[in-house]
Each structure stands twice: as structure tokens, then as C-alpha cells.
Design an enzyme around this catalytic site. Structure first.
Site, mmCIF file in Angstrom:
data_model
loop_
_atom_site.group_PDB
_atom_site.id
_atom_site.type_symbol
_atom_site.label_atom_id
_atom_site.label_comp_id
_atom_site.label_asym_id
_atom_site.label_seq_id
_atom_site.Cartn_x
_atom_site.Cartn_y
_atom_site.Cartn_z
ATOM 1 N N ARG A 117 0.926 -1.308 -0.181
ATOM 2 C CA ARG A 117 0.346 -0.086 0.227
ATOM 3 C C ARG A 117 1.266 1.127 -0.119
ATOM 4 N NH1 ARG A 117 -3.491 -3.353 3.207
ATOM 5 N NH2 ARG A 117 -5.409 -3.991 2.096
ATOM 6 N N LYS A 139 3.343 11.690 -10.579
ATOM 7 C CA LYS A 139 2.750 11.194 -11.628
ATOM 8 C C LYS A 139 3.716 9.858 -12.152
ATOM 9 C CE LYS A 139 0.379 14.282 -14.520
ATOM 10 N NZ LYS A 139 0.087 15.000 -15.682
ATOM 11 N N GLU A 181 11.562 20.047 -23.109
ATOM 12 C CA GLU A 181 11.383 20.210 -22.035
ATOM 13 C C GLU A 181 11.441 21.138 -21.069
ATOM 14 O OE1 GLU A 181 8.522 18.296 -21.732
ATOM 15 O OE2 GLU A 181 8.339 16.465 -22.326
ATOM 16 N N LYS A 221 8.261 24.017 -13.254
ATOM 17 C CA LYS A 221 7.609 22.244 -12.627
ATOM 18 C C LYS A 221 7.333 22.024 -11.653
ATOM 19 C CE LYS A 221 6.239 17.989 -13.820
ATOM 20 N NZ LYS A 221 6.196 16.644 -14.391
ATOM 21 N N GLU A 231 -3.952 17.782 -11.028
ATOM 22 C CA GLU A 231 -3.965 18.632 -12.499
ATOM 23 C C GLU A 231 -5.481 18.369 -13.018
ATOM 24 O OE1 GLU A 231 -1.933 16.497 -16.161
ATOM 25 O OE2 GLU A 231 -3.493 16.930 -17.447
ATOM 26 N N ARG A 235 -2.127 23.005 -13.245
ATOM 27 C CA ARG A 235 -1.470 22.403 -13.914
ATOM 28 C C ARG A 235 -1.247 21.632 -15.812
ATOM 29 N NH1 ARG A 235 0.791 16.145 -10.983
ATOM 30 N NH2 ARG A 235 2.845 15.969 -12.028
ATOM 31 N N ASN A 239 1.209 20.751 -20.493
ATOM 32 C CA ASN A 239 1.188 20.657 -21.377
ATOM 33 C C ASN A 239 0.844 21.020 -22.463
ATOM 34 O OD1 ASN A 239 0.165 18.294 -19.977
ATOM 35 N ND2 ASN A 239 -1.608 18.887 -19.799
ATOM 36 N N HIS A 242 1.892 19.175 -26.028
ATOM 37 C CA HIS A 242 1.734 17.785 -25.995
ATOM 38 C C HIS A 242 0.734 16.737 -26.372
ATOM 39 C CE1 HIS A 242 5.254 18.173 -22.960
ATOM 40 N NE2 HIS A 242 4.711 17.132 -22.913
ATOM 41 N N HIS A 246 1.859 14.170 -28.957
ATOM 42 C CA HIS A 246 1.192 13.025 -27.981
ATOM 43 C C HIS A 246 0.632 12.524 -29.918
ATOM 44 C CE1 HIS A 246 0.982 13.640 -23.899
ATOM 45 N NE2 HIS A 246 1.871 12.616 -24.201
ATOM 46 N N HIS A 258 9.618 11.606 -27.842
ATOM 47 C CA HIS A 258 8.464 12.688 -27.177
ATOM 48 C C HIS A 258 9.358 14.066 -27.455
ATOM 49 C CE1 HIS A 258 6.251 13.959 -23.988
ATOM 50 N NE2 HIS A 258 7.222 14.335 -23.113
HETATM 51 N N1 NAD Z 1 5.610 11.480 -14.341
HETATM 52 C C1 NAD Z 1 5.491 12.087 -15.398
HETATM 53 O O1 NAD Z 1 5.251 13.168 -15.289
HETATM 54 C C2 NAD Z 1 6.242 12.390 -16.365
HETATM 55 C C3 NAD Z 1 6.859 13.234 -17.334
HETATM 56 C C4 NAD Z 1 7.432 13.348 -18.714
HETATM 57 C C5 NAD Z 1 7.597 12.070 -19.430
HETATM 58 N N2 NAD Z 1 7.047 10.979 -18.466
HETATM 59 C C6 NAD Z 1 7.298 9.484 -19.175
HETATM 60 O O2 NAD Z 1 8.835 9.417 -19.264
HETATM 61 C C7 NAD Z 1 9.413 9.066 -20.240
HETATM 62 C C8 NAD Z 1 10.713 9.043 -21.220
HETATM 63 O O3 NAD Z 1 11.683 9.183 -20.558
HETATM 64 P P1 NAD Z 1 13.089 9.797 -20.754
HETATM 65 O O4 NAD Z 1 13.061 9.699 -22.297
HETATM 66 O O5 NAD Z 1 14.306 9.983 -19.949
HETATM 67 O O6 NAD Z 1 12.935 8.112 -21.787
HETATM 68 P P2 NAD Z 1 13.690 6.428 -21.282
HETATM 69 O O7 NAD Z 1 13.029 5.902 -19.550
HETATM 70 O O8 NAD Z 1 13.527 5.585 -22.090
HETATM 71 O O9 NAD Z 1 14.857 7.082 -21.348
HETATM 72 C C9 NAD Z 1 15.837 7.691 -22.921
HETATM 73 C C10 NAD Z 1 16.751 6.157 -22.977
HETATM 74 O O10 NAD Z 1 18.441 6.781 -22.399
HETATM 75 C C11 NAD Z 1 18.549 5.381 -21.918
HETATM 76 N N3 NAD Z 1 19.279 6.309 -20.956
HETATM 77 C C12 NAD Z 1 18.737 6.442 -19.894
HETATM 78 N N4 NAD Z 1 19.282 7.653 -18.903
HETATM 79 C C13 NAD Z 1 20.903 7.009 -19.637
HETATM 80 C C14 NAD Z 1 22.523 7.681 -19.120
HETATM 81 N N5 NAD Z 1 22.694 8.209 -17.912
HETATM 82 N N6 NAD Z 1 23.243 6.896 -20.172
HETATM 83 C C15 NAD Z 1 22.785 6.791 -21.312
HETATM 84 N N7 NAD Z 1 21.631 6.154 -21.546
HETATM 85 C C16 NAD Z 1 20.487 6.700 -20.349
HETATM 86 C C17 NAD Z 1 17.678 4.857 -21.604
HETATM 87 O O11 NAD Z 1 18.139 3.934 -21.527
HETATM 88 C C18 NAD Z 1 16.700 5.225 -22.990
HETATM 89 O O12 NAD Z 1 17.385 4.639 -24.082
HETATM 90 C C19 NAD Z 1 8.304 8.390 -21.195
HETATM 91 O O13 NAD Z 1 7.678 7.038 -20.765
HETATM 92 C C20 NAD Z 1 6.826 9.527 -20.782
HETATM 93 O O14 NAD Z 1 5.041 9.287 -20.682
HETATM 94 C C21 NAD Z 1 7.044 11.057 -17.456
HETATM 95 ZN ZN ZN Z 2 6.579 15.810 -21.739
#
Ligand code: NAD
Ligand code: ZN
Length: 340
Positions: A117, A139, A181, A221, A231, A235, A239, A242, A246, A258
Site C-alpha cells: 500500500r 505522476k 521540455e 515545474k 491537474e 498543471r 501540457n 503535448h 502525443h 517525445h
Molecule cells: N511522470 C511524469 O510526470 C512524466 C513526465 C514526462 C515524461 N514521462 C515519461 O517519461 C518517459 C520518457 O522519459 P525518457 O526520455 O527519460 O525515456 P527513457 O527512460 O526511455 O530514457 C531514454 C533512453 O536513454 C537511456 N538512458 C537514460 N539515462 C541514461 C544515461 N545516463 N546514460 C545512457 N543512457 C541513458 C535509456 O535507457 C533510454 O534508452 C515516457 O514514458 C514518458 O511518458 C513522465
Molecule cells: Zn513531455
């Protein structure tokens, strides 16, 4: 250089505050982590890229190494994380530690929110995108066949450790993704931050320079999230770019990353704002120039109609209405509800 750390007010059920530390060396990260987790069981989760490229370099081993990539962000992986947590005999006082990009952060944050939990999660973002975006705000979630991030929870981290050394192994195209971003944050609220990003884009993209700008982006942020954790209004400004973005990601079958999709989305929001006489051509051109200078895209192969149709299926669709975030000048946006 000493960096400004941030204390973030979280409005989830526990109303706890948490800190985001900005650290330079990996050794500082390890020290801060040890201090925080003292005496408690920890569960380190990462992906194979982060493990092979970053953690190996510092002789750091994780308890669970997942395959990398967005397609791993699913329920089966959450079960894998939970199973491992039980195998390790973790309890309510244990701490989950996510070391990776947004995919790992979202999966681990969600798993921590339901394990017994809810247990504490420490976020160690290793991609620029996760540093400026996904690691703060609470999130969490995963994707299913109906779409992205449709299942999840709000579960604020107990600590965020952001470290420059993590950026050193990140592929350059992932730096570009994160920049989208940061540009978004600047357009939403902060003209000075926009100017700093313009300067950065002229100074051949030094990692230290971009790292120095992180507290501002994270602060923007966090400030917005603090006003509206769930949101309901404010918040939604985050977006910007986005809704279109998306749709573009989806149409491209996730081939367009992205950050690139968001950059095109920001341009589309700008064009929409111009059409509505909300934005000047001069400000729009400045936005476009920065996006180009950061090696981000401004156009894609999909037609306006295709993108708009895809938006009609967007999860934020609400009684056939959608809220667009439109820039009115650099540092200011408005919410506009549009009939679909
Ligand atoms: N929770 C939220 O508020 C929120 C906000 C924005 C995005 N997201 C989510 O985040 C995700 C995208 O994040 P991302 O772009 O970090 O994607 P990701 O986690 O896939 O990382 C991108 C790539 O970089 C690699 N990588 C990461 N750090 C590294 C490092 N230091 N050295 C070498 N390689 C490295 C990863 O293995 C991957 O191949 C999506 O799923 C999106 O929905 C969530
Ligand atoms: Zn984003």
C-alpha cells in the site's frame, strides 16, 4: 559550482515536502543516497542501458535490471518489479530507488505506490528529460493497449537526486529530447529562462551549462505542480505542445521521439495562437529559432487533419472538448477549450 537545491511542496495525501538535490559527481550522489537511506532496506531498479553505460563506470550494481525502452512500460514489468521486491523480503519501511530515465521512474514510482500500500521512492533521474520533467511532480504509471500512461497513481518521491555525472553517458539525441521540455517551461512562465536557453544554444551545448539551468526548469515545474497536484487547472499548462505532440508520437508509431514531437507540438500551438490573434509573429519566430537552434524539429510528415483526428481520441478528451495550451507571449500561456 554550488547549485541551488530545491524543496518541493507535495500535495498528495501525505502532504510531505521533498528535496531535489543538484549534485556534480557520482560520489556525491552515493553519499547523499546513503545518508537518506541509512538503516533501511533499499531496492535499486534500472534499465540495461543505464546499467551498462553509467552504473558500470562507477561500479554500482542494481538489484533489478530491466530491458530499456518505452514498450517495457507495462503491467508485466510492474509485476516483475513487485515479485523482485517480495523475493528481496522488503517491508513497509523499505525504499525503492529508480535509477534511469522517465520509463524507469514511472514504473518504479508506480510499483512503490502499491507495494504494501505504498513505500518511499527515491528518484535518480539519468536522462535530461527525467531530470527536468518526470522525476518531479509525483505522476507515475504505465501504458497499455489503449494508450500511454492510462494506468497510474500520484505518488510523490521522498527525494530526488539529480547529478551532472549521469548526463555524461547519455546519447546526444536524448539531450535534445530533454531540451524540448526546458523550452516548454520557459515559454509557459519565464522569459529570462528562455533567454538563458538561447545563450546555451549559442555556446555549443556544454553539459555543465545545461546542468546549471536545471534548477530553474525544475523550479518552474514544481511551482506549477504545487498549485495543482491533481491537474485540475494550472498543471495543464505543462501540457503545452503535448496535445499535438502525443498525436504525432502515436501517428509515427513512437518513431518520432517525445521531445521532437513536443517541439513540433509547440510550433503547432504557436500557429494556432497566431490564427487566434493571441501571439505576435515576432515572439513566434523567436520560439521557432530556439527550437531549431536546439536541433529540434518544427515540422513532420503528418497532415494537420491527421493530427487533429488523432487528438479526437486523446485521453484528455472531455465531453467532446479539449483544452489547448496556447502561448500568448514568451513567458505566458492561456488555456483554451476547443470543441472537437
Ligand atoms: N511522470 C511524469 O510526470 C512524466 C513526465 C514526462 C515524461 N514521462 C515519461 O517519461 C518517459 C520518457 O522519459 P525518457 O526520455 O527519460 O525515456 P527513457 O527512460 O526511455 O530514457 C531514454 C533512453 O536513454 C537511456 N538512458 C537514460 N539515462 C541514461 C544515461 N545516463 N546514460 C545512457 N543512457 C541513458 C535509456 O535507457 C533510454 O534508452 C515516457 O514514458 C514518458 O511518458 C513522465
Ligand atoms: Zn513531455
Amino acid at each position: 559550482m554550488a547549485m541551488k537545491n530545491l524543496t518541493i511542496t507535495s500535495q498528495d495525501s501525505g502532504k510531505k515536502n521533498y528535496e531535489v538535490l543538484f549534485l556534480q559527481e557520482f560520489s556525491e550522489l552515493e553519499t547523499a543516497l546513503n545518508e537518506f537511506t541509512k538503516g533501511r532496506k533499499t531496492f535499486f531498479i534500472t534499465d540495461e542501458n543505464v546499467s551498462n553505460k553509467l552504473l558500470k563506470k562507477y561500479n554500482f550494481t542494481a538489484d533489478l535490471i530491466l530491458p530499456a525502452g518505452e514498450k517495457e512500460k507495462n503491467w508485466a514489468t510492474v509485476e516483475k518489479i513487485l515479485d523482485k521486491a517480495f523475493e528481496l523480503k522488503l517491508d513497509r519501511n523499505s525504499i525503492f530507488v529508480a535509477i534511469g530515465g522517465g520509463v524507469i521512474g514511472d514504473l518504479v514510482g508506480f510499483s512503490a505506490s502499491i507495494f504494501m500500500r505504498g513505500v518511499d521512492v527515491v528518484q535518480i533521474p539519468t536522462s535530461l528529460l527525467s531530470m527536468v520533467d518526470s522525476s518531479v511532480g509525483g505522476k507515475t504509471g504505465f501504458n497499455n493497449k489503449f494508450g500511454k500512461n492510462l494506468v497510474g497513481s500520484f505518488h510523490a518521491p521522498s527525494m530526488v537526486l539529480t547529478c551532472r555525472a549521469c548526463l555524461e553517458t547519455l546519447p546526444p539525441e536524448e539531450i535534445t529530447n530533454g531540451l524540448a521540455e526546458m523550452i516548454k517551461h520557459a515559454i509557459i512562465t519565464d522569459k529570462d529562462h528562455f533567454k538563458s536557453l538561447e545563450e546555451f544554444s549559442r555556446e555549443n551545448f556544454s553539459l555543465q551549462n545545461i546542468f546549471n539551468l536545471l534548477p530553474v526548469s525544475v523550479g518552474i515545474k514544481a511551482g506549477i505542480v504545487a498549485q495543482d497536484f491533481k491537474e485540475k487547472g494550472e498543471r495543464m499548462k505543462l501540457n503545452l505542445g503535448h496535445t499535438f505532440g502525443h498525436a504525432i508520437e502515436k501517428l509515427s508509431n513512437l518513431k518520432i521521439p517525445h521531445g521532437q514531437a513536443v517541439a513540433i507540438g509547440i510550433i503547432m500551438a504557436g500557429e494556432y495562437a497566431i490564427k487566434e490573434n493571441l501571439l505576435s509573429d515576432k515572439d513566434f519566430q523567436e520560439i521557432k529559432d530556439l527550437i531549431i537552434a536546439c536541433k529540434l524539429s518544427t515540422t513532420c510528415d503528418f497532415s494537420y487533419e491527421e493530427i487533429w483526428q488523432t487528438i479526437a481520441f486523446d485521453k484528455k478528451k472531455n465531453n467532446d472538448e479539449i483544452t489547448l495550451i496556447l502561448p500568448t507571449k514568451i513567458g505566458e500561456v492561456v488555456l483554451k477549450t476547443v470543441k472537437l
